[in-house]
Design a protein around this motif. Structure first.
Motif, PDB file in Angstrom:
ATOM      1  N   LEU A 122       0.818  -1.206   0.000  1.00  0.00           N
ATOM      2  CA  LEU A 122       0.000   0.000   0.000  1.00  0.00           C
ATOM      3  C   LEU A 122       0.857   1.262   0.000  1.00  0.00           C
ATOM      4  CD1 LEU A 122      -2.823   1.246   0.187  1.00  0.00           C
ATOM      5  CD2 LEU A 122      -2.630   1.129   2.660  1.00  0.00           C
ATOM      6  N   LEU A 123       1.931   1.247   0.800  1.00  0.00           N
ATOM      7  CA  LEU A 123       2.793   2.431   0.854  1.00  0.00           C
ATOM      8  C   LEU A 123       3.494   2.656  -0.470  1.00  0.00           C
ATOM      9  CD1 LEU A 123       4.335   2.119   4.399  1.00  0.00           C
ATOM     10  CD2 LEU A 123       2.721   3.821   3.578  1.00  0.00           C
ATOM     11  N   LEU A 126       0.957   4.284  -2.683  1.00  0.00           N
ATOM     12  CA  LEU A 126       0.823   5.707  -2.337  1.00  0.00           C
ATOM     13  C   LEU A 126       2.034   6.477  -2.850  1.00  0.00           C
ATOM     14  CD1 LEU A 126      -0.539   5.721   1.337  1.00  0.00           C
ATOM     15  CD2 LEU A 126      -1.757   6.302  -0.753  1.00  0.00           C
ATOM     16  N   VAL A 129       1.589   7.261  -6.535  1.00  0.00           N
ATOM     17  CA  VAL A 129       0.669   8.381  -6.775  1.00  0.00           C
ATOM     18  C   VAL A 129       1.349   9.702  -6.424  1.00  0.00           C
ATOM     19  CG1 VAL A 129      -1.545   9.396  -6.154  1.00  0.00           C
ATOM     20  CG2 VAL A 129      -1.333   6.918  -6.346  1.00  0.00           C
ATOM     21  N   LEU A 130       2.046   9.721  -5.273  1.00  0.00           N
ATOM     22  CA  LEU A 130       2.729  10.952  -4.859  1.00  0.00           C
ATOM     23  C   LEU A 130       3.804  11.348  -5.855  1.00  0.00           C
ATOM     24  CD1 LEU A 130       3.198  10.516  -1.018  1.00  0.00           C
ATOM     25  CD2 LEU A 130       1.839  12.251  -2.186  1.00  0.00           C
ATOM     26  N   ILE A 303       9.772  12.315  -0.862  1.00  0.00           N
ATOM     27  CA  ILE A 303       8.991  11.458   0.042  1.00  0.00           C
ATOM     28  C   ILE A 303       8.444  10.262  -0.729  1.00  0.00           C
ATOM     29  CG2 ILE A 303       6.883  11.360   1.446  1.00  0.00           C
ATOM     30  CD1 ILE A 303       7.437  14.232   2.292  1.00  0.00           C
ATOM     31  N   PHE A 306      11.136   7.764  -1.330  1.00  0.00           N
ATOM     32  CA  PHE A 306      11.414   7.118  -0.052  1.00  0.00           C
ATOM     33  C   PHE A 306      10.362   6.045   0.237  1.00  0.00           C
ATOM     34  CE2 PHE A 306      11.128   7.228   4.669  1.00  0.00           C
ATOM     35  CZ  PHE A 306      12.380   6.686   4.917  1.00  0.00           C
ATOM     36  N   MET A 307       9.087   6.378  -0.008  1.00  0.00           N
ATOM     37  CA  MET A 307       8.013   5.410   0.259  1.00  0.00           C
ATOM     38  C   MET A 307       8.069   4.231  -0.702  1.00  0.00           C
ATOM     39  SD  MET A 307       4.921   8.006   1.172  1.00  0.00           S
ATOM     40  CE  MET A 307       3.662   6.755   1.074  1.00  0.00           C
ATOM     41  N   PHE A 311       9.913   1.040   2.378  1.00  0.00           N
ATOM     42  CA  PHE A 311       9.001   0.267   3.221  1.00  0.00           C
ATOM     43  C   PHE A 311       8.680  -1.092   2.637  1.00  0.00           C
ATOM     44  CE2 PHE A 311       8.224   4.692   4.246  1.00  0.00           C
ATOM     45  CZ  PHE A 311       8.391   4.666   5.615  1.00  0.00           C
ATOM     46  N   PRO A 316      11.594   1.206   8.218  1.00  0.00           N
ATOM     47  CA  PRO A 316      12.463   2.206   7.611  1.00  0.00           C
ATOM     48  C   PRO A 316      13.824   1.588   7.315  1.00  0.00           C
ATOM     49  CG  PRO A 316      12.122   2.654   9.939  1.00  0.00           C
ATOM     50  CD  PRO A 316      11.227   1.518   9.580  1.00  0.00           C
TER      51      PRO A 316
ATOM     52  N   LEU B 122       6.993   7.073  11.868  1.00  0.00           N
ATOM     53  CA  LEU B 122       7.647   7.673  10.700  1.00  0.00           C
ATOM     54  C   LEU B 122       6.635   8.055   9.629  1.00  0.00           C
ATOM     55  CD1 LEU B 122      10.296   8.369   9.260  1.00  0.00           C
ATOM     56  CD2 LEU B 122      10.317   6.055   8.352  1.00  0.00           C
ATOM     57  N   LEU B 123       5.632   7.181   9.408  1.00  0.00           N
ATOM     58  CA  LEU B 123       4.624   7.483   8.391  1.00  0.00           C
ATOM     59  C   LEU B 123       3.796   8.686   8.794  1.00  0.00           C
ATOM     60  CD1 LEU B 123       3.457   3.944   7.353  1.00  0.00           C
ATOM     61  CD2 LEU B 123       4.742   5.584   6.005  1.00  0.00           C
ATOM     62  N   LEU B 126       5.898  11.685   8.001  1.00  0.00           N
ATOM     63  CA  LEU B 126       5.869  11.950   6.561  1.00  0.00           C
ATOM     64  C   LEU B 126       4.526  12.570   6.179  1.00  0.00           C
ATOM     65  CD1 LEU B 126       7.542   8.804   4.926  1.00  0.00           C
ATOM     66  CD2 LEU B 126       8.478  11.099   5.152  1.00  0.00           C
ATOM     67  N   LEU B 130       3.870  16.066   4.239  1.00  0.00           N
ATOM     68  CA  LEU B 130       3.066  16.081   3.015  1.00  0.00           C
ATOM     69  C   LEU B 130       1.867  17.009   3.156  1.00  0.00           C
ATOM     70  CD1 LEU B 130       3.006  12.366   1.866  1.00  0.00           C
ATOM     71  CD2 LEU B 130       3.994  14.308   0.651  1.00  0.00           C
ATOM     72  N   ILE B 300      -2.614  15.351  -2.674  1.00  0.00           N
ATOM     73  CA  ILE B 300      -1.474  15.173  -1.770  1.00  0.00           C
ATOM     74  C   ILE B 300      -1.941  15.259  -0.319  1.00  0.00           C
ATOM     75  CG2 ILE B 300       0.691  16.248  -0.981  1.00  0.00           C
ATOM     76  CD1 ILE B 300       1.012  17.114  -4.020  1.00  0.00           C
ATOM     77  N   ILE B 303      -3.716  12.058   0.744  1.00  0.00           N
ATOM     78  CA  ILE B 303      -2.752  11.004   1.081  1.00  0.00           C
ATOM     79  C   ILE B 303      -2.116  11.294   2.433  1.00  0.00           C
ATOM     80  CG2 ILE B 303      -0.549   9.964   0.407  1.00  0.00           C
ATOM     81  CD1 ILE B 303      -1.402  10.278  -2.498  1.00  0.00           C
ATOM     82  N   MET B 307      -2.185   9.008   5.727  1.00  0.00           N
ATOM     83  CA  MET B 307      -0.977   8.523   6.398  1.00  0.00           C
ATOM     84  C   MET B 307      -0.945   8.920   7.868  1.00  0.00           C
ATOM     85  SD  MET B 307       1.803   9.138   3.389  1.00  0.00           S
ATOM     86  CE  MET B 307       3.231   8.880   4.435  1.00  0.00           C
ATOM     87  N   PHE B 311      -2.071   4.607   9.639  1.00  0.00           N
ATOM     88  CA  PHE B 311      -0.999   3.649   9.916  1.00  0.00           C
ATOM     89  C   PHE B 311      -0.551   3.691  11.366  1.00  0.00           C
ATOM     90  CE2 PHE B 311      -0.754   4.571   5.393  1.00  0.00           C
ATOM     91  CZ  PHE B 311      -0.799   3.288   4.879  1.00  0.00           C
TER      92      PHE B 311
END
Lengths: 341, 341
Positions: A122-123, A126, A129-130, A303, A306-307, A311, A316, B122-123, B126, B130, B300, B303, B307, B311
């Motif tokens: 899922l991350l 996301l 999309v980001l 970000i 990173f995602m 993950f 992390p 962490l999520l 983030l 965002l 954005i 999302i 987040m 989570f």
């Protein structure tokens, strides 16, 4: 992008207006990320197939892969991507083309989850999309035209104290890292070798843009007293890419790709933006809110990357010695490496 | 925002230009999210303190909290936030003020992790970044001026077939949900009651903007044949808020706040944008790239909220009956509810 602009391409483009050049370069940049992103997956599919047939053994000197059409398809896709990427630099500002490199990470993540059954949780979705949203924001706010239109002007810019100082800093830093910091701390801190790759990478991009400009002039039949710059840029591009690949591989030997990919993206893109804003003055025409928008888009893409990378195991990323992490590294680093070529 | 604009506020503002109004409303909107976001944490701190002292027992009729200064501080902060939010609607487009409501979720998440030791992993962090980035993109691209400057014009707009149709749809949908769909499917699908709240919420915002306009005219001493609209708007605001709170509480009884918060944010903001673009024509002055930028910023932020909420336990949110999920619901829903007031 109109077809007239497409057919004239590099060779003549007398009718290609500045605005059209921007969109032409944008289309090239996006299609190059699609090519490069998919080439990794295609090549991996080819290699898996060959491994299954037993035709390829590492170190055994087998050339079985040369007879495999999927392997060739991967190579051709990669070549097309690199060519499109180089051409994109010739038509659009580097501070647009380089950040869009993130899209190749996205493409390979999506294709790998579809055709290689790699995990895209899922991350990761996301993050995809980001990545698209952030890239869109960057495109909206990126500089639309450039101020350097001939080699004469470029030569002037390269001689400004700003760029000379930048080059001196990058080159000295590279020497310090490769002879002192690297051997001593390179295996403890991911930033060391990444800083070298990114600094040299920014010079690669400047040279690429210079080479593109020189080629455009050459094919358009423009006489220019600085025509010899074409050869200088070509040699610089080759040398810079060799150095970059060498140290990026070092970083990837020492750290997991899920750490290297986002860090390299950040450093590389930032230094490309700095270098090309010194040489090509790309940001001079931007208003405050465009600069802010660019910054937001850039941070959103960071970000996102990173995602996409960090993950995969729900954790992390840590130092590579942390054995909890898998190292399916092919996905990200190559695509980012190749953005500089 | 200049001090001249600040001192004149609602009462006179003859010298407050349109551009200044926008920034004044922006500052009001952002400060209202800071007030509202922190008020939840302050009130919770007060309640925890009182519970520890044994002064407050649910149902025992104790009024101990009235003697607690922290509880009062929370109430005052909340009141200030609501007032600032209402005033923001009077000065800035609704399609700017409503999406920024997301920042109150951010503020309460950060303060709760600092002062209530709530988990912000962490999520979540983030998500915070965002949320700020997406909100910035929305602010950059939001409409900067409005076309409705008097009650006469507003009255015309309210009579257009577009808005009449919108109202009829929302009101009929609300009846269908409250008498048929709600009792039958409300506990199976989170969208049912959220749709009702969001639809009515969009009417609240339109009424708020109308009331703000009426008050501005009233204090400026402008004679207007439609002055009676002020009372109509006031009554509508009160009725709409009561309906909204009722059904939002129903949704929160049935589903976890980590599901309700992002879904409500999406529906509420979308419907506010639709309603206010019909009535106030806010998007008419926007170019294509601003609309695209707004859309990106909005996605954005969605999302980001997801987040921040989804989570907390490292898992995507499920139906509330899934016992793996905690229901520390105070964090999000109230802050979003109050954006409509």
């Amino acid at each position: 992008m109109n077809m007239q602009g497409f057919s004239s391409t590099i060779s003549t483009e007398p009718g290609l207006s500045r605005n059209n050049e921007f969109y032409f370069g944008l289309v090239l940049a996006i299609s190059s990320t699609a090519f490069i992103g998919s080439s990794f997956v295609i090549k991996k599919i080819g290699l898996i197939r060959l491994n299954r047939r037993g035709a390829l053994r590492a170190g055994s000197g087998g050339f079985g892969y040369l007879r495999d059409w999927i392997w060739w398809l991967g190579l051709i896709t990669m070549g097309a991507g690199e060519l499109a990427n180089f051409a994109a630099y010739a038509f659009s500002p580097a501070s647009l083309v380089t950040p869009l490199g993130a899209l190749s990470v996205l493409v390979s993540a999506i294709l790998a989850s579809k055709y290689l059954n790699e995990n895209l949780n899922l991350l990761g979705k996301l993050g995809c999309v980001l990545c698209i949203l952030g890239s869109t924001v960057i495109v909206i706010h990126s500089p639309k035209e450039e101020t350097v239109e001939s080699l004469d002007v470029l030569m002037e810019r390269l001689r400004t104290s700003g760029f000379v100082v930048y080059c001196v800093i990058i080159v000295s830093l590279s020497f310090v890292i490769s002879f002192y910091l690297g051997p001593k701390y390179g295996d403890q801190n991911v930033l060391i070798y990444i800083a070298l790759c990114s600094g040299i990478g920014s010079l690669t991009v400047v040279s690429c843009k210079g080479l593109g400009l020189a080629l455009k002039q050459f094919f358009a039949g423009v006489e220019d007293s600085n025509g010899w710059l074409m050869y200088l840029f070509f040699i610089t591009v080759v040398i810079c890419i060799i150095i970059q690949m060498n140290y990026l591989n070092k970083a990837l030997d020492l750290f997991d790709a899920s750490v290297v990919t986002p860090v390299y993206y950040v450093f590389f893109t930032t230094l490309v933006i700095i270098a090309s804003s010194i040489v090509f003055n790309e940001w001079s025409s931007l208003e405050g809110e465009d600069i802010l928008g660019n910054l937001c888009g850039f941070l959103i893409v960071i970000i996102a990357i990173f995602m996409l990378n960090g993950f995969k195991d729900g954790l992390p990323p840590r130092h590579k010695s942390d054995e909890n992490l898998r190292s399916d590294r092919y996905q990200g680093y190559q695509s980012i490496l190749t953005r500089s070529i």
